[in-house]
Enzyme design. Structure first.
Site, short mmCIF file in Angstrom:
data_model
loop_
_atom_site.label_atom_id
_atom_site.label_comp_id
_atom_site.label_asym_id
_atom_site.label_seq_id
_atom_site.Cartn_x
_atom_site.Cartn_y
_atom_site.Cartn_z
N ASP A 7 0.77 -1.15 0.14
CA ASP A 7 0.05 -0.11 0.13
C ASP A 7 0.84 1.26 -0.12
O ASP A 7 2.05 1.40 0.54
CB ASP A 7 -0.87 0.08 1.23
CG ASP A 7 -1.58 1.25 1.74
OD1 ASP A 7 -2.38 1.64 0.50
OD2 ASP A 7 -1.43 1.97 2.51
N ASP A 9 -0.24 5.00 0.60
CA ASP A 9 -0.26 6.01 1.88
C ASP A 9 -0.42 5.41 3.20
O ASP A 9 -1.20 4.59 3.09
CB ASP A 9 -1.55 6.78 1.37
CG ASP A 9 -2.35 7.57 2.43
OD1 ASP A 9 -1.76 8.53 2.85
OD2 ASP A 9 -3.37 7.20 2.77
P1 B16 Z 1 -6.57 10.25 -3.96
P2 B16 Z 1 -3.65 4.17 -0.17
C1 B16 Z 1 -5.63 6.17 -0.42
O1 B16 Z 1 -4.23 5.69 -0.58
C2 B16 Z 1 -5.69 6.77 0.79
O2 B16 Z 1 -5.40 5.85 2.18
C3 B16 Z 1 -6.93 7.43 1.18
O3 B16 Z 1 -7.28 8.23 2.32
C4 B16 Z 1 -7.43 8.06 -0.25
O4 B16 Z 1 -8.85 8.57 -0.06
C5 B16 Z 1 -7.29 7.06 -1.33
O5 B16 Z 1 -5.89 6.72 -1.34
C6 B16 Z 1 -7.65 7.98 -2.97
O6 B16 Z 1 -6.64 8.78 -2.87
O7 B16 Z 1 -7.69 11.24 -3.51
O8 B16 Z 1 -5.34 10.61 -3.80
O9 B16 Z 1 -6.75 9.55 -5.09
O10 B16 Z 1 -3.58 3.97 1.36
O11 B16 Z 1 -4.54 3.01 -0.91
O12 B16 Z 1 -2.42 3.99 -0.77
MG MG Z 2 -2.87 3.18 3.20
#
Ligand code: B16
Ligand code: MG
Length: 214
Positions: A7, A9
């Site tokens: 993953d 974020d």
């Molecule tokens: P974006 P991951 C996710 O990343 C985040 O944890 C989540 O908080 C966010 O809403 C989602 O990506 C979409 O992100 O707005 O940048 O498209 O944890 O799956 O790496």
């Molecule tokens: Mg994450």
């Protein structure tokens, strides 16, 4: 185990604090209470679903057009914060761990719900580090649906059972399990004991992966 799917974020980097800041700004503007606990529910889920959770918390109904506008505004704030990212923002121990896993013959992938994945990897200097990148741009349903991880395995040419997912989000653990993959957790999900392995730091992965192969 032939591959590790990371993953982004909350695992490879701490962009979660930027998501928090940007969503807090939007929630404050709408007069909706927002804190770390609500923010944890947004981990791993898509931008639109995150907004829906916030609106639900505030019992606020807005038009689809306004939702698109709010999501766009949130992403603008978030992107501005991402401009500050440098390789120093990579989670502690991540690069060393990735290098050792690669040296041990494992394939490496990213499995993230974020549409900003290419930009973030570029800023972190990790754009050419992975054998496959599955992200918010190539899926129709984000975590907790398994699509992002199934696509990563497909890109690697591997079966689900050959991949281990690394996650910080409860939604990500559900997605990994739905995909038929084991999941090693850090952060929020590890604290909740949600993973098949719950780690204090990403470097514990080496023990998990290399021992399983013995
Ligand atoms: P974006 P991951 C996710 O990343 C985040 O944890 C989540 O908080 C966010 O809403 C989602 O990506 C979409 O992100 O707005 O940048 O498209 O944890 O799956 O790496
Ligand atoms: Mg994450």
């Amino acid at each position: 185990m032939k591959a590790v799917i990371f993953d982004l974020d909350g695992v490879l980097c701490t962009t979660d604090k930027y998501h928090y800041y940007a969503w807090k700004n939007i929630a404050d503007g709408l007069g909706i209470y927002f804190d770390e606990e609500i923010n944890n529910r947004l981990r791993g889920v898509s931008r639109m679903e995150s907004l829906n959770i916030i609106l639900e918390c505030g019992k606020l109904e807005v038009s689809e057009e306004e939702k698109l506008e709010l999501a766009k505004r949130k992403n603008k704030i978030y992107r501005r914060l991402l401009e500050n990212l440098t390789p120093r923002d990579i989670s502690e121990g991540a690069v060393e761990t990735i290098d050792k896993l690669r040296a041990a013959g494992l394939k490496l992938a990213v499995g993230s719900s974020s549409k900003n994945t290419p930009f973030i990897l570029e800023r972190l200097g990790l754009a050419n580090y992975f054998d496959a990148i599955s992200d918010g741009n190539n899926i129709s349903r984000s975590k907790p649906y398994p699509e992002v991880f199934l696509k990563a395995a497909q890109m690697l040419g591997l079966e689900s059972g050959e991949c281990l997912v690394v996650e910080d989000a409860l939604s990500g653990v559900v997605a990994a399990h739905e995909a038929g993959m084991l999941c090693a957790c850090v952060g929020d999900a590890a604290k909740a004991g949600a993973g098949d392995y719950n780690m204090r730091s990403i470097s514990e992965l080496l023990d998990i992966v290399l021992k399983r192969g013995e």
